[in-house]
Design an enzyme around this catalytic site. Structure first.
Site, PDB file in Angstrom:
ATOM      1  N   HIS A 237       0.818  -1.213   0.000  1.00 39.34           N
ATOM      2  CA  HIS A 237       0.000   0.000   0.000  1.00 39.34           C
ATOM      3  C   HIS A 237       0.853   1.265   0.000  1.00 39.34           C
ATOM      4  O   HIS A 237       0.331   2.372   0.086  1.00 39.34           O
ATOM      5  CB  HIS A 237      -0.908  -0.026   1.240  1.00 39.34           C
ATOM      6  N   LYS A 239       3.159   4.409  -1.179  1.00 37.83           N
ATOM      7  CA  LYS A 239       3.248   5.315  -2.324  1.00 37.83           C
ATOM      8  C   LYS A 239       4.485   6.160  -2.107  1.00 37.83           C
ATOM      9  O   LYS A 239       4.566   6.894  -1.117  1.00 37.83           O
ATOM     10  CB  LYS A 239       2.028   6.240  -2.414  1.00 37.83           C
ATOM     11  N   ASP A 244      17.177  10.766  -7.149  1.00 44.12           N
ATOM     12  CA  ASP A 244      18.623  10.978  -6.950  1.00 44.12           C
ATOM     13  C   ASP A 244      19.069  10.703  -5.518  1.00 44.12           C
ATOM     14  O   ASP A 244      20.155  11.148  -5.121  1.00 44.12           O
ATOM     15  CB  ASP A 244      19.013  12.404  -7.352  1.00 44.12           C
ATOM     16  N   HIS A 422      -9.151  11.317   2.245  1.00 41.87           N
ATOM     17  CA  HIS A 422      -8.305  10.140   2.101  1.00 41.87           C
ATOM     18  C   HIS A 422      -6.964  10.308   2.817  1.00 41.87           C
ATOM     19  O   HIS A 422      -6.130   9.393   2.807  1.00 41.87           O
ATOM     20  CB  HIS A 422      -8.076   9.879   0.600  1.00 41.87           C
ATOM     21  N   LYS A 424      -4.006  10.433   5.543  1.00 47.28           N
ATOM     22  CA  LYS A 424      -3.640   9.601   6.696  1.00 47.28           C
ATOM     23  C   LYS A 424      -2.652  10.411   7.524  1.00 47.28           C
ATOM     24  O   LYS A 424      -1.464  10.461   7.225  1.00 47.28           O
ATOM     25  CB  LYS A 424      -2.990   8.296   6.249  1.00 47.28           C
ATOM     26  N   ASP A 429      -0.665  17.391  20.147  1.00 50.36           N
ATOM     27  CA  ASP A 429      -0.332  18.606  20.900  1.00 50.36           C
ATOM     28  C   ASP A 429       0.065  19.771  20.002  1.00 50.36           C
ATOM     29  O   ASP A 429       0.679  20.745  20.461  1.00 50.36           O
ATOM     30  CB  ASP A 429       0.793  18.331  21.910  1.00 50.36           C
TER      31      ASP A 429
END
Length: 505
Positions: A237, A239, A244, A422, A424, A429
């Site tokens: 999952h 991405k 470089d 979508h 995440k 704090d």
């Protein structure tokens, strides 16, 4: 004559099989039913007495097997086997370990510096050290992410390593592909990896021009493999893009037009990505190359990356800022759940607030207990969930946890009902946080290969994350117990069933 003979043989076989089925169909079906029931019993006994996965997962699978005897057994065969029992081939183990061992033995970038206290706790937990000298840029939605990604890729001089769970062959997918081809023709090394399940619609016709210019391509755990039964449910999952060895991108966005809010279903696709410049890019590179040599599955596949020339080429990012970062990655084959446990450590450190955004909120028992305890301790816990889901079971499974969180004192929000959130991300704090690929659910915690970047400085990236949260709260509906009471019986049934199935989703 030969073809006629073969046709006669084929017709004869069909007639024989038809006769046997007609005469013995009841016995065959009865025997098959008994066999399936025995398989179900054996699986249930194995789960109860010999499997070390969490109890909720065992119960969910046993329920599926006995409620749907035939389909339950078949589904278990492909999706339910414990990844801890996976036996890797020798070359895979040797080469993956060769990369991780070499990189973790490199001299730390933090020598003589005092890292944040929480980062040291997470280092002890995961064996991945925090590093200083980074410049971190939080990217909101596709409108910020894709232009930044494309510009950095255009500047690539040595290599581009790119990996996505979902990669579509639409306008943005073609634009990125064509840029990769252009850089490969200019002499830049390009390695392209995609998840075989998430990107199952990616055709060879789309990939062929890339292969033609020498781009190396891997589909992670192909669906056509003879080993599909042990990998079908364990998806990559992550991405990420590494350029470089100096610049890295990761976060919630895959490659597709919906991630640019070009979708008939959703007005806005709300997502978060992060650009990393500096030493923390090493862990992104490590994660990519571990997956790469796993798919290569041959002796010495790691050597070009970890010999002296390889280390200089792939693992020598220059410090460019003063931010701390810690990149934690893990997957279903790890004995411990590094990504989940690091996130729980982060939330458990809160003194004032924990803000969470996740498109799927279906945590396992331990994670749910931690976040409920944090909320019950008087910490300002806020959770943003989609107001409109993209997948029914996950949407109802997430909503099934809203009431228990409200009862614990948390505030749960539904993002606008014409759009999809979508992202995440976790903010604690207003001073530290995490952003990456992992949802707050069982699948990300236990079944997927995931990656999260932990941030420890109240600097630009954290300040922007806080601003994004505040804007998202303003555009969301705050759930109340009155909303829970208004739910129909049918809706509650769907939520309860989805929650029951969540450990195997």
């Amino acid at each position: 004559m030969k073809k006629r003979f073969q046709l006669v043989i084929l017709i004869g076989l069909i007639l024989i099989i038809g006769f046997v089925l007609k005469q013995w169909s009841s016995i065959i079906l009865y025997s098959a039913g008994i066999f399936v029931e025995l398989c179900g019993m054996i699986i249930a006994i194995r789960l109860l007495f010999f499997d070390r996965r969490v109890t909720s997962s065992k119960i969910a699978w046993i329920a599926a097997i006995f409620i749907l005897p035939i389909f339950g057994v078949i589904i278990y065969w492909f999706f339910g086997r414990n990844p801890q029992n996976r036996i890797f081939q020798h070359n895979q183990i040797e080469e993956m370990d060769r990369i991780t061992d070499t990189i973790h033995e490199l001299a730390p970038y933090t020598k003589g510096q005092k890292p944040p206290h929480l980062s040291k706790r997470i280092e002890h937990l995961t064996q991945i050290q925090p590093v200083n000298g980074n410049r971190l840029t939080l990217l909101t939605n596709g409108e910020e992410t894709f232009p930044a990604l494309l510009e950095s890729m255009r500047q690539a001089q040595d290599h581009i390593h790119i990996q996505y769970y979902i990669y579509r062959s639409d306008a943005i997918g073609q634009e990125i592909r064509d840029l990769l081809i252009e850089r490969a023709e200019a002499g830049v090394e390009v390695k392209f990896m995609y998840d075989a399940w998430g990107s199952s619609k990616l055709s060879e016709h789309f990939l062929a021009p890339m292969r033609k210019v020498g781009i190396k391509i891997h589909a992670f755990d192909p669906l056509g493999s003879i080993w599909i039964a042990r990998t079908a449910n364990l998806r990559n999952h992550r991405k990420m893009v590494v350029i470089d060895g100096q610049i890295g991108f990761t976060g919630g966005l895959n490659v597709g037009e919906e991630y640019r809010s070009n979708s008939k279903e959703f007005v806005i696709w709300r997502d978060t990505h992060i650009k990393i410049e500096g030493p923390a890019v090493m862990e992104l590179q490590e994660s990519f190359l571990v997956d790469w040599v796993y798919m290569e599955n041959k002796a010495d596949s790691a050597k070009p990356f970890v010999d002296s020339a390889g280390l200089a080429r792939y693992f020598s990012p220059e410090p460019v800022g003063d931010n701390w970062a810690q990149v934690i990655y893990g997957g279903p084959y790890d004995k411990e759940k590094w990504v989940r446990d690091a996130l729980l450590d982060l939330m458990d450190s809160a003194k004032e607030s924990v803000w969470i955004t996740s498109p799927y909120f279906v945590p396992d028992e331990e994670a749910l207990a931690v976040i409920r305890r944090v909320a019950m301790s008087g910490i300002d816990v806020r959770i943003i969930l989609p107001g409109k889901g993209d997948r029914g079971i996950s949407f109802y499974g997430s909503n099934g946890n809203i009431e228990t969180m409200i009862e614990a004192g948390a505030k749960v929000y539904a993002y606008r009902d014409d759009s999809f959130i979508h992202a995440k991300q976790v903010l604690v704090d207003g001073e530290c946080g995490a952003v990456g690929t992992a949802n707050f659910d069982v699948r990300s915690f236990r079944l997927n290969h995931e990656l999260m970047v932990f941030l420890y400085d109240r600097d630009d990236a954290i300040l922007k994350m806080q601003q994004d949260f505040e804007r998202d709260f303003a555009e969301s509906h705050l759930y109340t117990m009155a909303d829970m009471d208004k739910k129909s019986t049918f809706t509650k049934m769907k939520e309860n069933l989805s929650s029951l199935l969540s450990p195997i989703l």
